[in-house]
Design a protein around this motif. Sequence first.
Motif, PDB file in Angstrom:
ATOM      1  N   THR A 136       4.981 -14.032 -14.574  1.00  0.00           N
ATOM      2  CA  THR A 136       5.685 -12.966 -14.974  1.00  0.00           C
ATOM      3  C   THR A 136       7.059 -12.872 -14.496  1.00  0.00           C
ATOM      4  O   THR A 136       7.362 -13.455 -13.495  1.00  0.00           O
ATOM      5  N   GLY A 137       7.949 -12.171 -14.905  1.00  0.00           N
ATOM      6  CA  GLY A 137       9.158 -12.021 -14.909  1.00  0.00           C
ATOM      7  C   GLY A 137      10.120 -13.174 -15.011  1.00  0.00           C
ATOM      8  O   GLY A 137      11.148 -13.332 -14.693  1.00  0.00           O
ATOM      9  N   THR A 154       7.559  -5.312 -12.409  1.00  0.00           N
ATOM     10  CA  THR A 154       7.978  -4.341 -11.749  1.00  0.00           C
ATOM     11  C   THR A 154       9.362  -4.278 -11.272  1.00  0.00           C
ATOM     12  O   THR A 154       9.706  -5.425 -10.763  1.00  0.00           O
ATOM     13  N   LEU A 155      10.024  -3.676 -11.775  1.00  0.00           N
ATOM     14  CA  LEU A 155      11.559  -3.341 -11.241  1.00  0.00           C
ATOM     15  C   LEU A 155      12.113  -2.475 -10.066  1.00  0.00           C
ATOM     16  O   LEU A 155      11.591  -1.450  -9.845  1.00  0.00           O
ATOM     17  N   ALA A 156      12.927  -3.050  -9.499  1.00  0.00           N
ATOM     18  CA  ALA A 156      13.967  -1.997  -8.540  1.00  0.00           C
ATOM     19  C   ALA A 156      15.126  -1.957  -9.136  1.00  0.00           C
ATOM     20  O   ALA A 156      15.780  -2.889  -9.344  1.00  0.00           O
ATOM     21  N   VAL A 174       8.758   0.593 -16.627  1.00  0.00           N
ATOM     22  CA  VAL A 174       9.029   0.789 -18.051  1.00  0.00           C
ATOM     23  C   VAL A 174       8.795  -0.537 -18.767  1.00  0.00           C
ATOM     24  O   VAL A 174       8.562  -0.523 -20.026  1.00  0.00           O
ATOM     25  N   ASP A 175       9.195  -1.643 -17.894  1.00  0.00           N
ATOM     26  CA  ASP A 175       8.953  -3.000 -18.456  1.00  0.00           C
ATOM     27  C   ASP A 175       7.440  -3.561 -18.314  1.00  0.00           C
ATOM     28  O   ASP A 175       7.117  -4.781 -18.408  1.00  0.00           O
ATOM     29  N   GLY A 176       6.664  -2.547 -17.617  1.00  0.00           N
ATOM     30  CA  GLY A 176       5.198  -2.988 -17.257  1.00  0.00           C
ATOM     31  C   GLY A 176       5.154  -3.204 -15.578  1.00  0.00           C
ATOM     32  O   GLY A 176       6.006  -2.893 -15.070  1.00  0.00           O
ATOM     33  N   TYR A 177       3.701  -3.746 -15.328  1.00  0.00           N
ATOM     34  CA  TYR A 177       3.609  -3.853 -13.651  1.00  0.00           C
ATOM     35  C   TYR A 177       3.074  -5.324 -13.550  1.00  0.00           C
ATOM     36  O   TYR A 177       2.115  -5.569 -14.457  1.00  0.00           O
TER      37      TYR A 177
END
Length: 378
Positions: A136-137, A154-156, A174-177
Amino acid sequence: MYMDLKSTTLATLLRLAVLNVCSFIQYAASQTATTPELEIPPISDNRTISIVNNCSFPVYPAVLTTNGTGPYTTGFYLPSKQSRNIWVGWDWSGRLWARTNCSFYLVNATTSAKIRDVVDNFTIPDGQKLAGNCLTGDCGSAVECQLSGLAPTTLAEFTMTGWMEQTFYDISLVDGYDLDMKITPFHDSPEKPRVNNTPICVASTTLSSPLSGTDLYQNSINESFSFNNIHRWCPRQNLLFNSQKGKQSVFPYPDDNDPTIGGGWTPCLSACAYSQSEWDCCTGKHDKAETCGPNLYSRRAKQVCGDAYSYAYDDFLSTFAVPSVKGEGFEVMFCPGGVSTNILKTLLGSGSTSGLEFLGRGLWVSVIVILGLLLSGW
Protein backbone atom coordinates in the motif's frame (compact mmCIF):
# COMPACT_ATOMS: atom_id res chain seq x y z
CA MET A 1 -8.54 19.17 3.32
CA TYR A 2 -8.24 17.18 0.09
CA MET A 3 -4.67 18.15 -0.83
CA ASP A 4 -4.45 17.97 -4.61
CA LEU A 5 -2.93 20.92 -6.45
CA LYS A 6 -6.10 22.96 -6.44
CA SER A 7 -6.27 22.90 -2.64
CA THR A 8 -3.28 25.22 -2.38
CA THR A 9 -5.02 28.04 -4.20
CA LEU A 10 -6.25 31.11 -2.40
CA ALA A 11 -9.86 30.40 -3.27
CA THR A 12 -9.70 27.01 -1.59
CA LEU A 13 -8.01 28.42 1.51
CA LEU A 14 -10.69 31.11 1.70
CA ARG A 15 -13.38 28.47 1.47
CA LEU A 16 -11.75 26.33 4.15
CA ALA A 17 -11.37 29.32 6.44
CA VAL A 18 -15.01 30.31 6.07
CA LEU A 19 -16.22 26.76 6.61
CA ASN A 20 -14.14 26.46 9.77
CA VAL A 21 -15.35 29.78 11.17
CA CYS A 22 -18.97 29.08 10.43
CA SER A 23 -18.84 25.63 11.96
CA PHE A 24 -16.99 26.87 15.03
CA ILE A 25 -19.38 29.65 15.59
CA GLN A 26 -22.24 27.17 15.39
CA TYR A 27 -19.99 25.10 16.06
CA ALA A 28 6.36 11.20 6.37
CA ALA A 29 21.68 2.41 1.59
CA SER A 30 21.81 -0.15 4.01
CA GLN A 31 20.87 -3.76 4.56
CA THR A 32 20.34 -3.38 8.28
CA ALA A 33 17.32 -2.12 10.18
CA THR A 34 19.24 0.99 11.21
CA THR A 35 18.32 4.15 9.33
CA PRO A 36 21.44 6.17 8.43
CA GLU A 37 21.91 9.57 10.00
CA LEU A 38 21.62 12.29 7.38
CA GLU A 39 23.06 15.78 7.42
CA ILE A 40 20.08 18.12 7.54
CA PRO A 41 20.37 21.27 5.45
CA PRO A 42 19.20 24.42 7.22
CA ILE A 43 15.80 25.78 6.27
CA SER A 44 14.93 29.32 7.27
CA ASP A 45 11.92 29.57 9.56
CA ASN A 46 11.28 25.83 9.30
CA ARG A 47 8.59 23.63 10.75
CA THR A 48 9.37 20.26 12.31
CA ILE A 49 7.33 17.13 11.65
CA SER A 50 8.17 14.13 13.81
CA ILE A 51 7.14 10.88 12.11
CA VAL A 52 6.52 8.06 14.58
CA ASN A 53 6.03 4.40 13.70
CA ASN A 54 4.04 2.96 16.59
CA CYS A 55 3.12 -0.12 14.54
CA SER A 56 4.45 -3.59 15.33
CA PHE A 57 5.98 -3.77 11.84
CA PRO A 58 8.30 -1.49 9.80
CA VAL A 59 6.95 1.06 7.34
CA TYR A 60 8.37 3.36 4.67
CA PRO A 61 7.03 6.89 5.28
CA ALA A 62 6.77 9.04 2.16
CA VAL A 63 6.32 12.77 1.56
CA LEU A 64 4.97 14.62 -1.47
CA THR A 65 5.42 18.40 -1.80
CA THR A 66 2.72 20.30 -3.68
CA ASN A 67 4.04 23.78 -2.87
CA GLY A 68 6.95 25.51 -1.14
CA THR A 69 10.15 24.20 0.45
CA GLY A 70 9.98 20.45 0.88
CA PRO A 71 11.91 18.22 3.32
CA TYR A 72 15.43 16.82 2.92
CA THR A 73 13.97 13.39 2.09
CA THR A 74 10.85 12.15 0.36
CA GLY A 75 10.95 8.60 1.70
CA PHE A 76 12.83 6.36 4.11
CA TYR A 77 12.74 3.16 6.15
CA LEU A 78 11.33 3.43 9.66
CA PRO A 79 11.50 0.40 11.99
CA SER A 80 8.80 -0.42 14.49
CA LYS A 81 8.67 1.85 17.55
CA GLN A 82 11.11 4.39 16.07
CA SER A 83 10.76 7.96 14.82
CA ARG A 84 12.49 10.49 12.59
CA ASN A 85 12.17 14.24 12.23
CA ILE A 86 11.81 16.04 8.93
CA TRP A 87 11.90 19.80 8.37
CA VAL A 88 9.83 21.78 5.90
CA GLY A 89 9.66 25.46 5.05
CA TRP A 90 7.05 27.87 6.36
CA ASP A 91 5.58 27.93 2.82
CA TRP A 92 5.24 24.15 2.49
CA SER A 93 2.10 22.31 1.48
CA GLY A 94 1.98 18.57 0.95
CA ARG A 95 1.01 15.12 2.10
CA LEU A 96 2.62 12.37 4.14
CA TRP A 97 1.80 8.66 4.33
CA ALA A 98 3.22 5.24 5.24
CA ARG A 99 4.01 2.51 2.71
CA THR A 100 3.43 -0.99 4.05
CA ASN A 101 4.70 -4.51 3.31
CA CYS A 102 7.60 -3.14 1.24
CA SER A 103 10.34 -5.23 -0.35
CA PHE A 104 13.29 -3.54 -2.07
CA TYR A 105 16.30 -5.24 -3.67
CA LEU A 106 19.18 -4.49 -6.02
CA VAL A 107 19.21 -6.04 -9.48
CA ASN A 108 21.63 -6.06 -12.38
CA ALA A 109 20.87 -2.97 -14.43
CA THR A 110 21.14 -4.91 -17.69
CA THR A 111 19.66 -8.32 -16.91
CA SER A 112 17.42 -7.42 -13.94
CA ALA A 113 18.77 -10.48 -12.09
CA LYS A 114 18.34 -10.08 -8.34
CA ILE A 115 21.56 -9.38 -6.39
CA ARG A 116 20.53 -8.75 -2.79
CA ASP A 117 17.79 -7.33 -0.57
CA VAL A 118 18.22 -3.81 0.78
CA VAL A 119 16.44 -1.60 3.29
CA ASP A 120 17.43 1.85 2.02
CA ASN A 121 18.93 2.96 -1.29
CA PHE A 122 21.13 5.91 -0.39
CA THR A 123 23.93 4.37 -2.45
CA ILE A 124 23.28 2.19 -5.48
CA PRO A 125 26.45 0.63 -6.99
CA ASP A 126 27.29 1.19 -10.65
CA GLY A 127 25.70 -1.37 -12.89
CA GLN A 128 22.85 -2.00 -10.48
CA LYS A 129 19.39 -0.55 -9.98
CA LEU A 130 16.70 -0.70 -7.32
CA ALA A 131 13.65 -2.90 -7.75
CA GLY A 132 10.69 -3.80 -5.57
CA ASN A 133 7.46 -2.29 -4.41
CA CYS A 134 5.06 -1.84 -1.49
CA LEU A 135 1.64 -3.34 -0.86
CA THR A 136 0.00 0.00 0.00
CA GLY A 137 1.09 3.58 -0.66
CA ASP A 138 3.50 2.41 -3.38
CA CYS A 139 5.29 5.07 -5.45
CA GLY A 140 7.34 2.78 -7.70
CA SER A 141 10.74 1.11 -7.22
CA ALA A 142 12.13 3.92 -5.07
CA VAL A 143 12.71 4.47 -1.38
CA GLU A 144 12.42 8.22 -1.98
CA CYS A 145 9.07 8.97 -3.62
CA GLN A 146 8.64 11.37 -6.51
CA LEU A 147 4.97 10.56 -6.97
CA SER A 148 1.93 10.26 -4.77
CA GLY A 149 1.26 6.84 -3.28
CA LEU A 150 -1.16 4.41 -4.88
CA ALA A 151 -4.50 3.99 -3.15
CA PRO A 152 -5.52 2.92 -0.64
CA THR A 153 -3.52 4.97 1.80
CA THR A 154 -4.27 7.09 4.86
CA LEU A 155 -2.89 10.60 4.37
CA ALA A 156 -1.68 13.41 6.63
CA GLU A 157 -2.09 16.70 4.76
CA PHE A 158 -0.66 20.13 5.59
CA THR A 159 -0.68 23.73 4.43
CA MET A 160 1.89 25.26 6.76
CA THR A 161 0.99 28.90 6.20
CA GLY A 162 -2.45 29.42 4.81
CA TRP A 163 -5.10 32.11 5.02
CA MET A 164 -4.78 34.50 7.98
CA GLU A 165 -1.41 32.93 8.91
CA GLN A 166 -3.02 29.64 9.90
CA THR A 167 -1.62 26.12 9.48
CA PHE A 168 -4.32 23.83 8.07
CA TYR A 169 -3.99 20.07 8.48
CA ASP A 170 -6.11 16.93 8.33
CA ILE A 171 -6.23 13.15 8.19
CA SER A 172 -7.63 12.09 4.82
CA LEU A 173 -9.34 8.85 3.81
CA VAL A 174 -10.21 10.28 0.39
CA ASP A 175 -7.68 7.90 -1.22
CA GLY A 176 -8.74 5.05 1.07
CA TYR A 177 -7.49 3.61 4.37
CA ASP A 178 -4.51 1.40 5.18
CA LEU A 179 -3.19 2.44 8.60
CA ASP A 180 -4.47 4.23 11.68
CA MET A 181 -3.07 7.73 12.15
CA LYS A 182 -2.80 10.55 14.66
CA ILE A 183 -1.66 14.16 14.11
CA THR A 184 -0.53 16.16 17.14
CA PRO A 185 0.39 19.87 16.85
CA PHE A 186 2.88 21.24 19.40
CA HIS A 187 2.73 24.78 20.72
CA ASP A 188 6.40 25.20 21.75
CA SER A 189 7.70 21.67 22.20
CA PRO A 190 6.54 18.02 22.28
CA GLU A 191 5.82 18.56 25.96
CA LYS A 192 3.15 21.10 25.04
CA PRO A 193 0.73 19.42 22.62
CA ARG A 194 -2.40 21.22 21.49
CA VAL A 195 -4.44 18.31 22.78
CA ASN A 196 -7.87 19.46 21.61
CA ASN A 197 -6.49 19.86 18.08
CA THR A 198 -5.29 16.26 17.81
CA PRO A 199 -7.31 14.19 15.31
CA ILE A 200 -7.04 10.40 15.55
CA CYS A 201 -8.35 7.86 13.03
CA VAL A 202 -8.53 4.25 14.24
CA ALA A 203 -10.38 2.11 11.71
CA SER A 204 -8.80 -1.24 12.56
CA THR A 205 -9.94 -3.47 15.38
CA THR A 206 -6.51 -5.14 15.59
CA LEU A 207 -4.72 -1.83 16.08
CA SER A 208 -7.19 -0.20 18.46
CA SER A 209 -6.95 -0.35 22.23
CA PRO A 210 -8.67 1.32 25.21
CA LEU A 211 -7.40 4.75 26.21
CA SER A 212 -5.64 5.07 29.54
CA GLY A 213 -3.32 7.38 31.43
CA THR A 214 -2.14 10.49 29.61
CA ASP A 215 -3.77 9.36 26.36
CA LEU A 216 -7.15 9.37 28.05
CA TYR A 217 -6.47 12.72 29.68
CA GLN A 218 -5.12 14.41 26.55
CA ASN A 219 -7.95 13.20 24.33
CA SER A 220 -10.99 13.92 26.39
CA ILE A 221 -13.21 14.48 23.35
CA ASN A 222 -13.38 10.94 22.03
CA GLU A 223 -16.09 8.74 20.62
CA SER A 224 -15.55 5.07 21.42
CA PHE A 225 -16.51 2.48 18.83
CA SER A 226 -17.42 -1.11 19.55
CA PHE A 227 -15.90 -4.08 17.75
CA ASN A 228 -18.96 -4.34 15.53
CA ASN A 229 -18.81 -0.63 14.61
CA ILE A 230 -15.29 -0.96 13.23
CA HIS A 231 -15.44 -4.55 12.04
CA ARG A 232 -17.17 -4.04 8.71
CA TRP A 233 -17.29 -0.34 7.95
CA CYS A 234 -15.61 -0.75 4.54
CA PRO A 235 -18.04 -1.77 1.76
CA ARG A 236 -17.02 -5.31 0.82
CA GLN A 237 -16.29 -4.50 -2.84
CA ASN A 238 -13.86 -1.77 -1.69
CA LEU A 239 -11.64 -4.20 0.25
CA LEU A 240 -8.19 -4.42 -1.33
CA PHE A 241 -8.03 -8.20 -0.90
CA ASN A 242 -10.64 -10.89 -1.33
CA SER A 243 -9.02 -13.14 1.24
CA GLN A 244 -5.95 -13.25 3.46
CA LYS A 245 -6.48 -16.68 4.98
CA GLY A 246 -3.22 -18.52 5.30
CA LYS A 247 -1.16 -15.53 4.16
CA GLN A 248 1.39 -13.59 6.18
CA SER A 249 0.42 -9.93 6.12
CA VAL A 250 -0.02 -6.97 8.42
CA PHE A 251 -3.60 -6.95 7.14
CA PRO A 252 -5.49 -10.09 8.21
CA TYR A 253 -8.86 -10.50 6.55
CA PRO A 254 -12.01 -9.81 8.62
CA ASP A 255 -13.58 -13.24 8.42
CA ASP A 256 -16.35 -14.02 10.91
CA ASN A 257 -15.73 -17.75 10.48
CA ASP A 258 -12.08 -17.62 11.51
CA PRO A 259 -11.79 -16.85 15.26
CA THR A 260 -7.99 -16.92 15.08
CA ILE A 261 -8.06 -13.72 13.04
CA GLY A 262 -10.19 -11.91 15.58
CA GLY A 263 -11.68 -9.29 13.33
CA GLY A 264 -8.57 -7.95 11.65
CA TRP A 265 -8.65 -5.55 8.77
CA THR A 266 -7.52 -5.15 5.19
CA PRO A 267 -6.87 -1.88 3.36
CA CYS A 268 -9.99 -0.21 2.04
CA LEU A 269 -10.21 1.56 -1.32
CA SER A 270 -12.18 4.78 -1.30
CA ALA A 271 -15.19 5.02 -3.56
CA CYS A 272 -13.18 7.22 -5.93
CA ALA A 273 -10.22 4.83 -6.02
CA TYR A 274 -12.57 1.91 -6.63
CA SER A 275 -14.93 3.30 -9.26
CA GLN A 276 -13.05 6.31 -10.74
CA SER A 277 -16.47 7.84 -11.44
CA GLU A 278 -17.04 11.60 -11.61
CA TRP A 279 -19.57 11.39 -8.78
CA ASP A 280 -17.30 9.46 -6.41
CA CYS A 281 -14.23 11.56 -7.30
CA CYS A 282 -16.02 14.94 -7.38
CA THR A 283 -14.70 15.65 -10.86
CA GLY A 284 -16.20 16.69 -14.20
CA LYS A 285 -19.76 17.89 -13.76
CA HIS A 286 -19.53 16.98 -10.06
CA ASP A 287 -16.47 19.14 -9.30
CA LYS A 288 -18.14 21.40 -6.76
CA ALA A 289 -19.71 20.95 -3.36
CA GLU A 290 -23.19 21.60 -4.72
CA THR A 291 -22.97 18.65 -7.13
CA CYS A 292 -20.89 16.15 -5.11
CA GLY A 293 -21.99 14.64 -1.83
CA PRO A 294 -21.09 11.73 0.46
CA ASN A 295 -21.39 8.15 -0.80
CA LEU A 296 -21.65 4.82 1.02
CA TYR A 297 -17.87 4.64 1.59
CA SER A 298 -17.58 8.19 2.88
CA ARG A 299 -20.55 7.82 5.21
CA ARG A 300 -19.09 4.65 6.76
CA ALA A 301 -15.59 6.15 6.94
CA LYS A 302 -17.02 9.13 8.80
CA GLN A 303 -18.70 6.81 11.28
CA VAL A 304 -15.40 5.23 12.39
CA CYS A 305 -13.13 8.27 11.87
CA GLY A 306 -15.24 11.31 12.66
CA ASP A 307 -12.42 13.84 12.24
CA ALA A 308 -11.05 12.46 8.95
CA TYR A 309 -11.78 13.59 5.41
CA SER A 310 -14.12 11.09 3.80
CA TYR A 311 -14.64 12.73 0.38
CA ALA A 312 -13.38 15.83 -1.44
CA TYR A 313 -15.85 18.36 0.01
CA ASP A 314 -15.93 17.11 3.58
CA ASP A 315 -14.28 20.36 4.71
CA PHE A 316 -15.99 21.74 7.76
CA LEU A 317 -15.89 18.49 9.76
CA SER A 318 -12.35 17.54 8.72
CA THR A 319 -10.02 20.56 8.56
CA PHE A 320 -8.03 21.56 11.64
CA ALA A 321 -6.16 24.83 12.06
CA VAL A 322 -3.63 26.35 14.46
CA PRO A 323 -1.73 29.65 14.23
CA SER A 324 1.28 29.38 11.92
CA VAL A 325 4.27 30.46 14.02
CA LYS A 326 8.03 29.99 13.63
CA GLY A 327 9.18 26.65 14.99
CA GLU A 328 5.67 25.20 15.24
CA GLY A 329 5.97 21.41 15.28
CA PHE A 330 3.77 18.44 14.50
CA GLU A 331 3.86 14.73 15.18
CA VAL A 332 2.39 12.23 12.72
CA MET A 333 2.01 8.80 14.33
CA PHE A 334 1.11 5.57 12.56
CA CYS A 335 -0.85 2.96 14.57
CA PRO A 336 -1.46 5.26 17.57
CA GLY A 337 -3.85 2.88 19.32
CA GLY A 338 -6.78 4.19 21.31
CA VAL A 339 -9.97 5.24 19.58
CA SER A 340 -10.96 7.75 16.94
CA THR A 341 -11.67 11.32 17.90
CA ASN A 342 -14.79 13.18 16.86
CA ILE A 343 -13.64 16.62 17.96
CA LEU A 344 -15.15 18.82 15.26
CA LYS A 345 -18.57 17.21 15.33
CA THR A 346 -18.57 17.16 19.13
CA LEU A 347 -17.75 20.86 19.33
CA LEU A 348 -20.19 21.76 16.58
CA GLY A 349 -23.09 20.03 18.28
CA SER A 350 -22.13 20.30 21.94
CA GLY A 351 -23.40 22.89 24.35
CA SER A 352 -20.59 22.10 26.78
CA THR A 353 -17.96 24.08 24.89
CA SER A 354 -18.70 27.58 23.76
CA GLY A 355 -17.18 29.15 20.67
CA LEU A 356 -15.01 31.49 22.74
CA GLU A 357 -13.74 28.66 24.93
CA PHE A 358 -12.96 26.66 21.82
CA LEU A 359 -11.03 29.52 20.23
CA GLY A 360 -9.02 29.88 23.40
CA ARG A 361 -7.90 26.27 23.18
CA GLY A 362 -6.14 26.79 19.86
CA LEU A 363 -8.35 25.12 17.24
CA TRP A 364 -9.56 28.28 15.65
CA VAL A 365 -9.84 30.53 12.66
CA SER A 366 -10.49 34.13 13.60
CA VAL A 367 -13.81 35.82 12.96
CA ILE A 368 -11.64 38.45 11.29
CA VAL A 369 -11.50 36.05 8.33
CA ILE A 370 -15.18 36.60 7.63
CA LEU A 371 -14.92 40.35 8.23
CA GLY A 372 -11.97 40.56 5.86
CA LEU A 373 -13.80 38.63 3.19
CA LEU A 374 -16.86 40.80 3.51
CA LEU A 375 -14.83 44.01 3.34
CA SER A 376 -12.98 42.76 0.26
CA GLY A 377 -16.25 41.93 -1.45
CA TRP A 378 -15.46 38.22 -1.72
